[in-house]
Design an enzyme around this catalytic site. Structure first.
Site, mmCIF file in Angstrom:
data_model
loop_
_atom_site.group_PDB
_atom_site.id
_atom_site.type_symbol
_atom_site.label_atom_id
_atom_site.label_comp_id
_atom_site.label_asym_id
_atom_site.label_seq_id
_atom_site.Cartn_x
_atom_site.Cartn_y
_atom_site.Cartn_z
ATOM 1 N N GLY A 26 0.833 -1.201 0.000
ATOM 2 C CA GLY A 26 0.000 0.000 0.000
ATOM 3 C C GLY A 26 0.867 1.251 0.000
ATOM 4 O O GLY A 26 2.099 1.169 0.028
ATOM 5 N N SER A 27 0.225 2.397 0.011
ATOM 6 C CA SER A 27 0.979 3.649 -0.118
ATOM 7 C C SER A 27 1.814 3.929 1.125
ATOM 8 O O SER A 27 2.938 4.441 1.029
ATOM 9 C CB SER A 27 0.034 4.809 -0.419
ATOM 10 N N THR A 28 1.311 3.592 2.325
ATOM 11 C CA THR A 28 2.087 3.826 3.548
ATOM 12 C C THR A 28 3.283 2.871 3.581
ATOM 13 O O THR A 28 4.403 3.273 3.922
ATOM 14 C CB THR A 28 1.202 3.635 4.800
ATOM 15 N N ASP A 81 3.111 -2.619 8.256
ATOM 16 C CA ASP A 81 2.096 -2.547 7.193
ATOM 17 C C ASP A 81 1.020 -1.539 7.577
ATOM 18 O O ASP A 81 0.826 -1.235 8.762
ATOM 19 C CB ASP A 81 1.478 -3.939 6.977
ATOM 20 N N GLY A 82 0.325 -1.054 6.583
ATOM 21 C CA GLY A 82 -0.782 -0.120 6.777
ATOM 22 C C GLY A 82 -2.079 -0.855 7.082
ATOM 23 O O GLY A 82 -2.100 -2.072 7.239
ATOM 24 N N ALA A 83 -3.158 -0.096 7.174
ATOM 25 C CA ALA A 83 -4.477 -0.664 7.438
ATOM 26 C C ALA A 83 -5.529 0.266 6.858
ATOM 27 O O ALA A 83 -5.259 1.443 6.607
ATOM 28 C CB ALA A 83 -4.691 -0.823 8.941
ATOM 29 N N ASP A 84 -6.723 -0.278 6.662
ATOM 30 C CA ASP A 84 -7.843 0.542 6.173
ATOM 31 C C ASP A 84 -8.668 1.070 7.345
ATOM 32 O O ASP A 84 -9.270 2.139 7.240
ATOM 33 C CB ASP A 84 -8.729 -0.290 5.247
ATOM 34 N N GLY A 97 -6.559 -4.483 -1.159
ATOM 35 C CA GLY A 97 -5.897 -5.018 -2.348
ATOM 36 C C GLY A 97 -6.128 -6.512 -2.487
ATOM 37 O O GLY A 97 -7.186 -7.013 -2.161
ATOM 38 N N GLU A 103 -0.036 -11.026 3.698
ATOM 39 C CA GLU A 103 0.002 -10.012 4.758
ATOM 40 C C GLU A 103 -0.253 -10.645 6.124
ATOM 41 O O GLU A 103 0.442 -10.343 7.101
ATOM 42 C CB GLU A 103 -1.041 -8.914 4.491
HETATM 43 C C1 5RP Z 1 -3.514 -3.741 1.454
HETATM 44 C C2 5RP Z 1 -3.690 -3.113 2.792
HETATM 45 C C3 5RP Z 1 -3.150 -1.744 2.984
HETATM 46 O O1 5RP Z 1 -2.207 -1.772 4.004
HETATM 47 C C4 5RP Z 1 -4.276 -0.820 3.328
HETATM 48 O O2 5RP Z 1 -5.207 -0.830 2.263
HETATM 49 C C5 5RP Z 1 -3.778 0.622 3.568
HETATM 50 O O3 5RP Z 1 -3.315 1.169 2.380
HETATM 51 P P1 5RP Z 1 -2.674 2.611 2.318
HETATM 52 O O4 5RP Z 1 -1.411 2.581 3.102
HETATM 53 O O5 5RP Z 1 -2.454 2.853 0.841
HETATM 54 O O6 5RP Z 1 -3.663 3.603 2.902
HETATM 55 O O7 5RP Z 1 -4.229 -3.693 3.706
HETATM 56 O O8 5RP Z 1 -4.041 -5.040 1.459
#
Ligand code: 5RP
Length: 225
Positions: A26-28, A81-84, A97, A103
């Site tokens: 993801g972007s983060t 890792d990031g999260a939603d 994604g 993950e």
């Molecule tokens: C991908 C994820 C990402 O970590 C989540 O969607 C956050 O994304 P971003 O950092 O772009 O906001 O779980 O499966």
């Protein structure tokens, strides 16, 4: 510097020489990868990485980070890792994604899993802003869908980008995007979905994260277990 970058950089400070580091998606996570590459270049940081997706592996490779394949590892030192979404319990919703399986494997394999997010992703209940992504074996999708509906879930197969077929994950699974208005307890929902035949993996990350770093208006707060 934006909040995604700021929180990624805060997590990258925890990376030390000789670590095996899991790279999220993801972007983060991309900011985290870029910061590891910068530290390797400028500070001589010596690490090996393992990626949760092809896109993250490509990012790492392009920036000269050493990568090992997931099948060659047992434990890793750190996963970032990031999260939603995240809640007060450090439960996460992930998987917008297509790389949920890797993950979650890396989150579980890590001695420390640091989740990184902006404050706007805070929710009172997991599933508040997004449906829960649930990867299912393609041949089992109808049976799994029925089981999930029996639990009170509402939703359907995720369409592909062209809307002329269904979304396929990097593991060849379909994704059911399901909302459960009747279940507000993420731990209970996690268990119920785990127990559903045909489900490969899903986006609730409960009890996996050791620390949650939250960025808000240029400041990062660290929330350790
Ligand atoms: C991908 C994820 C990402 O970590 C989540 O969607 C956050 O994304 P971003 O950092 O772009 O906001 O779980 O499966």
């Amino acid at each position: 510097m934006n909040d995604k970058q700021l929180v990624a950089l805060a997590a990258a400070q925890y990376v030390q020489n000789d670590m095996l580091v899991g790279l999220g998606t993801g972007s983060t996570a991309n900011y985290f990868i870029a910061e590891l590459a910068r530290r390797q270049r400028d500070e001589g940081l010596k690490i090996t990485t393992v990626a949760s997706s092809t896109i993250s592996a490509q990012q790492a490779q392009a920036q000269n980070l050493a990568i090992v394949a997931l099948e060659h590892i047992g434990r890793i030192d750190l996963y970032v890792d990031g999260a939603d979404e995240f809640d007060s319990d450090r439960t996460l919703l992930k998987g917008r994604g297509s790389d949920l399986v890797k993950e979650k494997l890396l989150a579980k394999a890590a001695n420390e899993f640091i989740a990184v997010a902006e404050a706007g992703k805070r929710v009172d209940r997991i599933g508040q802003n997004y449906a829960i992504p649930i990867e299912v074996m393609p041949y089992a999708w109808q049976l799994a869908h029925k089981s999930l509906e029996d639990l009170g879930g509402l939703g359907d197969l995720r369409p592909n980008a062209a809307k002329d077929g269904f979304w396929i994950t990097s593991h060849g699974s379909y994704v059911l995007d399901m909302r459960f208005a009747n279940i507000s307890d993420a731990q209970q929902l996690n268990t119920l979905i785990n127990n559903t035949p045909g489900v490969v993996e899903h986006g609730i990350f409960h009890g996996l994260c050791d620390a949650l770093f939250i960025a808000e208006n240029g400041t990062v707060s660290e929330h350790w277990a």
